[in-house]
Design an enzyme around this catalytic site. Structure first.
Site: not given
Length: 468
Positions: A41-42, A138, A143, A328, A436
């Site tokens: 995903k990243n 999130c 952030r 994560d 997501r």
């Protein structure tokens, strides 16, 4: 098994899950089976943004069906990029007719995603300007996007804050520059790469993030014609080029999802074979997994994770930027540590508010205390700032089912791990956040033998009360 009712959720179809929907899990049994994990995903969403920089079509392979991919697909379409899927896991992007998009359309399509900020450099190169709506994401820390905006200003961009968003332009074009990040931010590093490759002159970035997903993005840009060097001291040097072409690339496997399923095997005393998982980017996690008491086997097809029996062992752990223990990975591992003998200490140094998810675990029977102090070997940047960024986990503690609301992507999957390990029934709401970053996770739960019911307010087992 996983039962689904309500709206049709056919394989491969993106279907929003309302907050009223409930994933009801009958836990207390080991997971056992095989799941396939595709592109990270990243990385995948950033590689799709990079396609804007090319003058010919790009092909990205091993693409998962997750919400972030749908968001980027829509945003590219709004900007005139023709996006098609000729085969499962393959996305083709033709940027020949890139154009400006209406602000309202961008805002409506992006929703809570923070991906639009990475469109800035490519769009300024292609169109001379970009507009980015207010950003979400999130809630695991501030952030801030100031790193991104500061980076763009150093390239010569003009940042104009307006109602509802930010307009970025470059009347004199974007020019190479020297940048030093105060922290190796992944997002800011991606911003530099996506902006520097077509900026005039040389760019030198100090304090860069060097995560595997960053290096895969570097590989994509190099295939497009970029000139990029990465040094061992976190310095990235880019020589800007006038034109870039499209790329053909296979995305690296998602190491976060891989670790999440591994922790499910550990917490439930089961076994999971993760098809597609590879060892190099997982080495730090694999060491910790083994120290806790798990075992694994690396094959050409993937990695098998299992709990060989016997007590799990408490550990002391600090998260860090790559090559440290990934932030994560922390949340699903904390769930497994509730089943370890003794006192485990986890010091979070990447995001300041990442232990908010532990409150719900306490409601399931876990004994977790969070602290403002740095409980690691060295003080971190959050020390003395009143952030609860360290945790002490006492175990083993039996977990019991509960009603849970997903707080964020990684915390949400960690709640699923806890629900699988817990005795009795858990009802998990807000699972659209998990969409997501975790492809077809309900199907994968079924493949692992989980007893779960994905429906609107339904209960998998009405004979057992759900603790309040």
């Amino acid at each position: 098994m996983v039962r689904r009712s309500g709206a049709d959720r056919r394989r491969g179809e993106e279907v929003p899950v309302p907050m009223g929907d409930v994933l009801t899990v009958q836990g207390g049994r080991p997971v056992d089976g095989r799941v396939a994990v595709r592109g990270a995903k990243n990385f995948v969403s950033k590689a799709m943004v990079a396609a804007l920089l090319g003058e010919t079509p790009s092909v990205l392979r091993n693409v998962p069906e997750i919400r972030d991919v749908s968001v980027v697909t829509g945003l590219l379409g709004l900007h005139g990029v023709d996006v098609s899927r000729p085969a499962d896991g393959v996305v083709v992007m033709d940027p020949t007719d890139v154009e400006s998009a209406h602000v309202a359309d961008i805002d409506a399509h992006a929703g809570a995603s923070r991906i639009p900020i990475l469109f800035c450099g490519p769009l300024v190169h292609r169109l001379g300007e970009a507009f980015i709506p207010d950003l979400g994401g999130c809630r695991i820390g501030d952030r801030p996007i100031n790193y991104h905006l500061d980076v763009l200003r150093q390239f010569g961009a003009v940042v104009d804050k307006r109602e509802g968003g930010i307009r970025i332009s470059a009347p004199d074009g974007l020019r190479g520059t020297r940048i030093e990040l105060p922290y190796p931010s992944v997002g800011a590093t991606e911003q530099v790469l996506l902006t520097a490759v077509r900026a005039e002159g040389f760019t030198e970035l100090h304090g860069a993030a060097t995560e595997p997903e960053i290096l895969d993005l570097v590989a994509v840009l190099q295939k497009m014609g970029a000139i990029i060097g990465v040094d061992t001291d976190r310095t990235i040097r880019v020589e800007g080029v006038e034109r870039l072409r499209g790329y053909d690339h296979r995305a690296l496997t998602d190491r976060i999802e891989t670790a999440s399923w591994a922790c499910a095997a550990l917490a439930t005393r089961g076994q999971v074979f993760v098809e597609g998982a590879t060892q190099p980017e997982m080495m730090t996690f694999l060491n910790v997994f083994r120290k806790v008491g798990g075992e694994f086997e690396v094959t050409d097809e993937g990695i098998r994770f299992w709990s060989p029996g016997g007590p799990l062992r408490a550990i002391a752990l600090e998260t860090d930027v790559h090559p440290g223990f990934m932030t994560d990975w922390q949340q699903p591992l904390v769930v497994a540590l509730t089943q370890a003998d003794g006192l485990s200490i986890v010091h979070e140094t990447v995001y300041e508010n990442r232990f908010g998810f532990t409150e719900a675990l306490g409601g399931m029977g876990a004994r977790i205390q969070v602290y403002r102090e740095c409980l690691g070997s060295t003080p971190c940047r959050f020390g003395g700032a009143h952030f609860r960024h360290s945790a002490a986990i006492s175990g083993p503690t039996p977990l019991h089912g509960a009603d849970i609301v997903v707080p964020d992507l990684r915390g949400g999957f960690s709640y699923l791990v806890a629900a699988l390990a817990a005795t009795g029934v858990s009802r998990v709401r807000g699972i659209e956040l998990i969409d997501r970053g975790y492809e077809r996770f309900a199907e994968k739960l079924e493949a692992l033998g989980a007893d779960a019911d994905w429906s609107t307010g339904a209960r998998a087992d009405r004979s057992q009360p759900v603790p309040a």
